[in-house]
Design a protein around this motif. Structure first.
Motif, PDB file in Angstrom:
ATOM      1  N   PHE A 187       0.835  -1.198   0.000  1.00  0.00           N
ATOM      2  CA  PHE A 187       0.000   0.000   0.000  1.00  0.00           C
ATOM      3  C   PHE A 187       0.867   1.245   0.000  1.00  0.00           C
ATOM      4  N   GLU A 188       0.310   2.307  -0.524  1.00  0.00           N
ATOM      5  CA  GLU A 188       1.060   3.554  -0.632  1.00  0.00           C
ATOM      6  C   GLU A 188       0.764   4.471   0.550  1.00  0.00           C
ATOM      7  N   PRO A 189       1.785   5.157   1.050  1.00  0.00           N
ATOM      8  CA  PRO A 189       1.545   6.164   2.089  1.00  0.00           C
ATOM      9  C   PRO A 189       0.684   7.295   1.538  1.00  0.00           C
ATOM     10  N   ILE A 190      -0.042   7.938   2.422  1.00  0.00           N
ATOM     11  CA  ILE A 190      -0.847   9.094   2.037  1.00  0.00           C
ATOM     12  C   ILE A 190      -0.145  10.331   2.593  1.00  0.00           C
ATOM     13  N   GLU A 191       0.151  11.268   1.701  1.00  0.00           N
ATOM     14  CA  GLU A 191       0.861  12.470   2.136  1.00  0.00           C
ATOM     15  C   GLU A 191      -0.093  13.654   2.094  1.00  0.00           C
ATOM     16  N   LEU A 192      -0.106  14.415   3.165  1.00  0.00           N
ATOM     17  CA  LEU A 192      -1.023  15.545   3.232  1.00  0.00           C
ATOM     18  C   LEU A 192      -0.281  16.809   3.631  1.00  0.00           C
ATOM     19  N   ASP A 193      -0.819  17.918   3.179  1.00  0.00           N
ATOM     20  CA  ASP A 193      -0.328  19.214   3.613  1.00  0.00           C
ATOM     21  C   ASP A 193      -1.481  19.919   4.309  1.00  0.00           C
ATOM     22  N   LEU A 194      -1.300  20.139   5.598  1.00  0.00           N
ATOM     23  CA  LEU A 194      -2.420  20.644   6.401  1.00  0.00           C
ATOM     24  C   LEU A 194      -2.896  22.013   5.930  1.00  0.00           C
ATOM     25  N   ARG A 195      -2.069  22.718   5.144  1.00  0.00           N
ATOM     26  CA  ARG A 195      -2.480  24.041   4.686  1.00  0.00           C
ATOM     27  C   ARG A 195      -3.520  23.953   3.574  1.00  0.00           C
ATOM     28  N   GLN A 196      -3.597  22.781   2.947  1.00  0.00           N
ATOM     29  CA  GLN A 196      -4.561  22.686   1.857  1.00  0.00           C
ATOM     30  C   GLN A 196      -5.470  21.466   1.940  1.00  0.00           C
ATOM     31  N   ASP A 197      -4.992  20.423   2.612  1.00  0.00           N
ATOM     32  CA  ASP A 197      -5.820  19.224   2.685  1.00  0.00           C
ATOM     33  C   ASP A 197      -6.555  19.175   4.012  1.00  0.00           C
ATOM     34  N   SER A 198      -7.746  18.626   3.969  1.00  0.00           N
ATOM     35  CA  SER A 198      -8.484  18.502   5.219  1.00  0.00           C
ATOM     36  C   SER A 198      -8.250  17.110   5.802  1.00  0.00           C
ATOM     37  N   LEU A 199      -8.024  17.119   7.096  1.00  0.00           N
ATOM     38  CA  LEU A 199      -7.781  15.853   7.787  1.00  0.00           C
ATOM     39  C   LEU A 199      -8.476  15.925   9.133  1.00  0.00           C
ATOM     40  N   ALA A 200      -9.254  14.935   9.419  1.00  0.00           N
ATOM     41  CA  ALA A 200      -9.888  14.892  10.730  1.00  0.00           C
ATOM     42  C   ALA A 200      -9.465  13.612  11.433  1.00  0.00           C
ATOM     43  N   ILE A 201      -8.853  13.780  12.603  1.00  0.00           N
ATOM     44  CA  ILE A 201      -8.513  12.630  13.421  1.00  0.00           C
ATOM     45  C   ILE A 201      -9.749  12.266  14.243  1.00  0.00           C
ATOM     46  N   GLU A 202     -10.156  11.040  14.143  1.00  0.00           N
ATOM     47  CA  GLU A 202     -11.348  10.605  14.871  1.00  0.00           C
ATOM     48  C   GLU A 202     -10.971   9.919  16.178  1.00  0.00           C
ATOM     49  N   GLY A 203      -9.761   9.401  16.211  1.00  0.00           N
ATOM     50  CA  GLY A 203      -9.372   8.722  17.439  1.00  0.00           C
ATOM     51  C   GLY A 203      -8.038   8.029  17.260  1.00  0.00           C
ATOM     52  N   ILE A 204      -7.501   7.528  18.365  1.00  0.00           N
ATOM     53  CA  ILE A 204      -6.247   6.794  18.267  1.00  0.00           C
ATOM     54  C   ILE A 204      -6.466   5.355  18.718  1.00  0.00           C
ATOM     55  N   GLY A 205      -5.748   4.465  18.045  1.00  0.00           N
ATOM     56  CA  GLY A 205      -5.888   3.044  18.341  1.00  0.00           C
ATOM     57  C   GLY A 205      -5.202   2.702  19.654  1.00  0.00           C
ATOM     58  N   VAL A 206      -5.901   2.018  20.535  1.00  0.00           N
ATOM     59  CA  VAL A 206      -5.312   1.650  21.823  1.00  0.00           C
ATOM     60  C   VAL A 206      -5.308   0.142  22.035  1.00  0.00           C
ATOM     61  N   GLY A 207      -5.825  -0.590  21.050  1.00  0.00           N
ATOM     62  CA  GLY A 207      -5.831  -2.031  21.216  1.00  0.00           C
ATOM     63  C   GLY A 207      -6.453  -2.724  20.030  1.00  0.00           C
ATOM     64  N   VAL A 208      -6.295  -4.024  20.005  1.00  0.00           N
ATOM     65  CA  VAL A 208      -6.843  -4.823  18.917  1.00  0.00           C
ATOM     66  C   VAL A 208      -7.514  -6.045  19.522  1.00  0.00           C
ATOM     67  N   ILE A 209      -8.669  -6.388  18.978  1.00  0.00           N
ATOM     68  CA  ILE A 209      -9.310  -7.633  19.369  1.00  0.00           C
ATOM     69  C   ILE A 209      -9.626  -8.409  18.097  1.00  0.00           C
ATOM     70  N   ARG A 210      -9.191  -9.628  18.073  1.00  0.00           N
ATOM     71  CA  ARG A 210      -9.525 -10.479  16.936  1.00  0.00           C
ATOM     72  C   ARG A 210     -10.334 -11.632  17.487  1.00  0.00           C
ATOM     73  N   SER A 211     -11.506 -11.829  16.968  1.00  0.00           N
ATOM     74  CA  SER A 211     -12.319 -12.899  17.519  1.00  0.00           C
ATOM     75  C   SER A 211     -12.605 -13.915  16.455  1.00  0.00           C
ATOM     76  N   GLY A 212     -12.468 -15.156  16.826  1.00  0.00           N
ATOM     77  CA  GLY A 212     -12.934 -16.217  15.976  1.00  0.00           C
ATOM     78  C   GLY A 212     -11.874 -16.877  15.151  1.00  0.00           C
ATOM     79  N   LYS A 213     -12.322 -17.452  14.081  1.00  0.00           N
ATOM     80  CA  LYS A 213     -11.556 -18.503  13.440  1.00  0.00           C
ATOM     81  C   LYS A 213     -10.626 -17.973  12.381  1.00  0.00           C
ATOM     82  N   GLY A 214     -10.635 -16.680  12.166  1.00  0.00           N
ATOM     83  CA  GLY A 214      -9.692 -16.115  11.231  1.00  0.00           C
ATOM     84  C   GLY A 214      -8.285 -16.496  11.634  1.00  0.00           C
ATOM     85  N   LEU A 215      -8.172 -16.872  12.861  1.00  0.00           N
ATOM     86  CA  LEU A 215      -6.857 -17.211  13.430  1.00  0.00           C
ATOM     87  C   LEU A 215      -6.091 -18.216  12.591  1.00  0.00           C
TER      88      LEU A 215
END
Lengths: 215, 215
Positions: A187-215
């Motif tokens: 995958f390619e990185p996404i590069e932004l310039d805050l002076r022209q692009d809009s970016l909204a942070i909705e939250g930060i990841g604090v954990g992961v839960i994987r449930s089930g058989k995907g394991l």
DNA sequence: CCCGATACTGGATATAATTCCACTGCTGAA
DNA sequence: TTCAGCAGTGGAATTATATCCAGTATCGGG
């Protein structure tokens, strides 16, 4: 005036209907339709049932979801349970463009979790789509525990909204330059310039839960 | 051949659907429609949902009431005893050679978890050491939710005990030949012959929890 | 190689279900 | 008396939903 709780008294007929809804839901596994209520009560018009439902809704003991078949929910006075310290986190699925993440429509489930599990506190669980964070051990279908926040520090995994799309990436910032980095060379990185692009942070990841058989 | 009860194994997709039905029913108070299932799963055709439902019905885990909207009923195997409220799962750290996994001495913490989070039920959380399962999204320090079982099917992630050492690997078996496969090319598979090597399966992995830091 | 199982897309259709409208009749309060 | 709330009948428009049909693609076994 308040519309709410203190339970206007139900009429005889109304509580009969309410009880019927509860009973039918119990035995069949889902709430009855107007027609089924009418049949059980002996009405010859489905509208009789409809009117009763409206009355029950107005008195605050029933919820009617417009447009949904069998969209009835009896407002229980909280079924006991409810152990004090637990948090009940909504699981957020596909987020429709332009709508807030926490909109009810996106809630797929609710899980009770131990607050000590994540720091800082998790506010919701986001179901991750795609493999762009594979090398960070976040796989397709995983639940990302998210702490709501509009700011992030470099290096944190963030939930960001770009032009109506919600994405999970690693956040990096130097001045006005922001990078949203996938953890997968495909995958390619996404590069932004805050002076022209809009970016909204909705939250930060604090954990992961994987449930089930995907394991 | 008979179609019946003894629970043919569900495919991964199928159990995902089943879990979705349970969760949505829990949240909304009534089962989802085909369209709702399709939307939550990301299908563009309601028929995809329909086909899954038929499969689940044939395997005996779901009841479909013909003609009724939302006429779905998950056949609960009624988990002996009561699947009541929360479970409190011990977190198991380093396991000393020769001692049982669940010995009190290994318990680092206890977390309360929602029983619906994992299927089958998780019995304890094992803190994973090392990166040998990196490519399966299980990283150093992660908690592996483990269902106690002495048997495993090929392809499952297992907690195995070999000569007094406890390890997490993907299990594969053909006759007497057992492979314990790491998911990381930097590690070597472990090959065993059941006729001469001793192998004890302690449980199967049913989920992963990663909290904080590494993220 | 063909077959059945799995996992889907896409479109069509009949029917299940919600919801609106217009009425009848009762009762108790203003 | 008139009005609001309660309890219904009857009919009809419009959605919501289930369900069928015809495809595509992949996989593993006989």
């Amino acid at each position: 005036m308040e519309a709410s709780a203190p339970m206007d008294p139900l009429t005889e007929r109304q509580s009969e209907i309410l009880r019927l809804i509860r009973d039918l839901t119990e035995v069949s596994g889902f709430p009855p339709t107007r027609a089924e209520i009418a049949r059980s009560m002996g009405f010859r018009s489905v509208n009789a049932a409809e009117q009763h439902l409206r009355a029950l809704e107005k008195k605050g003991v029933l919820e009617i979801l417009a447009g949904a078949s069998r969209g009835l929910r009896v407002r229980e006075p909280r079924p006991a349970g409810r152990l004090g310290r637990l948090m009940e986190l909504p699981v957020i699925g596909r987020v429709a463009a332009g709508s807030p993440i926490l909109a009810e429509a996106h809630v797929q489930a609710r899980y009770q979790l131990d607050p000590n599990l994540f720091t800082p506190r998790a506010d919701y669980l986001l179901r991750v789509r795609g493999m762009s964070m594979r090398d960070a051990g976040i796989l397709d279908g995983d639940l990302l525990a998210v702490h709501r926040s509009h700011e992030a520090r470099s290096g944190q995994v963030v939930v960001a909204r770009l032009a109506d799309e919600v994405t999970v990436k690693r956040f990096r910032r130097r001045g006005y330059a922001v990078q949203l980095l996938p953890e997968n060379p495909d995958f390619e990185p996404i590069e932004l310039d805050l002076r022209q692009d809009s970016l909204a942070i909705e939250g930060i990841g604090v954990g992961v839960i994987r449930s089930g058989k995907g394991l």
